[in-house]
Design an enzyme around this catalytic site. Structure first.
Site, PDB file in Angstrom:
ATOM      1  N   GLY A  32      -3.247 -10.388   2.096  1.00 20.16           N
ATOM      2  CA  GLY A  32      -4.156  -9.791   1.108  1.00 20.16           C
ATOM      3  C   GLY A  32      -3.809  -8.369   0.694  1.00 20.16           C
ATOM      4  O   GLY A  32      -4.522  -7.771  -0.117  1.00 20.16           O
ATOM      5  N   GLN A  33      -2.720  -7.816   1.249  1.00 20.48           N
ATOM      6  CA  GLN A  33      -2.395  -6.439   0.863  1.00 20.48           C
ATOM      7  C   GLN A  33      -1.982  -6.406  -0.609  1.00 20.48           C
ATOM      8  O   GLN A  33      -1.446  -7.387  -1.126  1.00 20.48           O
ATOM      9  CB  GLN A  33      -1.267  -5.916   1.751  1.00 20.48           C
ATOM     10  CG  GLN A  33      -1.747  -5.641   3.159  1.00 20.48           C
ATOM     11  CD  GLN A  33      -0.615  -5.660   4.148  1.00 20.48           C
ATOM     12  OE1 GLN A  33       0.118  -6.635   4.254  1.00 20.48           O
ATOM     13  NE2 GLN A  33      -0.459  -4.583   4.866  1.00 20.48           N
TER      14      GLN A  33
END
Ligand code: G3D
Ligand code: MG
Length: 203
Positions: free
Chosen positions: A67-68
């Site tokens: 999810g970065q």
């Protein structure tokens, strides 16, 4: 045919969400029913869950994609063949809600996900001050942005396990398996033909 070479149908469920929302913890808590320390996900984690609906067995393959920020542009490559999108939110982190909302809106714009059921897991409900389901529903304006699909918000905590089994059960009832979609197309076609026949016999 499933990836495992069986004839058991498979449904791909995609877990998205900002980094630190709890996606990987949720996946491993569901799979192993225990807390597993996580490191930021580079690439993806994938697990399979055998589920049952109306006595019919099928597998949910659950993809947890990193999810970065730099990973988010790859989310699109997972859209194809996805039958349910799950977006995990850290309900205790109010400061990142606008960022989460932007990602939800971007995701739901995807043509490949048109009509695809959408679930928000309102995670970290064990933390004091966590946003409630209705606060999250309203702040994401879900009634409007999900008007064209099935959706729900599930409160949960990956730390305690609260809400996770329930989410999986609801998701397994929500996905439309490809065989069912084909059946629906057939049914629609039959209905249309009957309608045309009935109409032409009246003239
Ligand atoms: P991600 O995969 O979405 O990036 P992770 O997130 O699963 O790696 O979790 C990020 C951090 O949040 C982890 O803490 C994890 O233990 C914590 N976390 C996940 N779910 C919950 C929850 O329901 N409640 C609470 N209190 N914490 C949770 P660390 O400290 O390892 O970074
Ligand atoms: Mg992760």
């Amino acid at each position: 045919m499933g990836q495992r070479g069986s004839t058991q149908p498979e449904a791909r469920v995609l877990i998205l969400g900002l980094d630190n929302a709890g996606k990987s913890t949720i996946l491993y808590k569901l799979k192993h029913n225990k807390f597993v320390g996580t490191v930021p996900t580079v690439g993806f984690n994938v697990e399979m869950f055998d589920v049952r609906r109306n006595k019919k067995k099928f597998a949910l393959t659950v993809w947890d994609v990193g999810g970065q920020a730099e990973m988010r542009r790859h989310w699109r490559s997972y859209h194809q063949d996805t039958l349910c999108v799950v977006f995990v939110v850290d309900s205790a982190d109010r400061s990142r809600m606008p960022e989460a909302k932007r990602e939800v809106e971007n995701t739901l714009k995807s043509v490949q996900l048109r009509g695809c059921p959408f679930v928000i897991l309102a995670n970290k409900q064990d933390v004091d001050g966590a946003m409630t389901v209705s606060e999250i529903r309203d702040s994401f304006d879900l009634r409007r942005i999900c008007a064209d699909r099935d959706w729900f918000v599930q409160p949960c905590s990956a730390s305690t396990g609260f809400g996770l089994e329930e989410a999986l059960r609801k998701i397994s009832h929500m996905v439309k398996l490809p065989s069912e979609s084909a059946a629906t197309v057939k049914e629609n076609f039959k209905d249309t033909m009957n309608y045309i026949k009935a109409k032409s016999s009246r003239h």
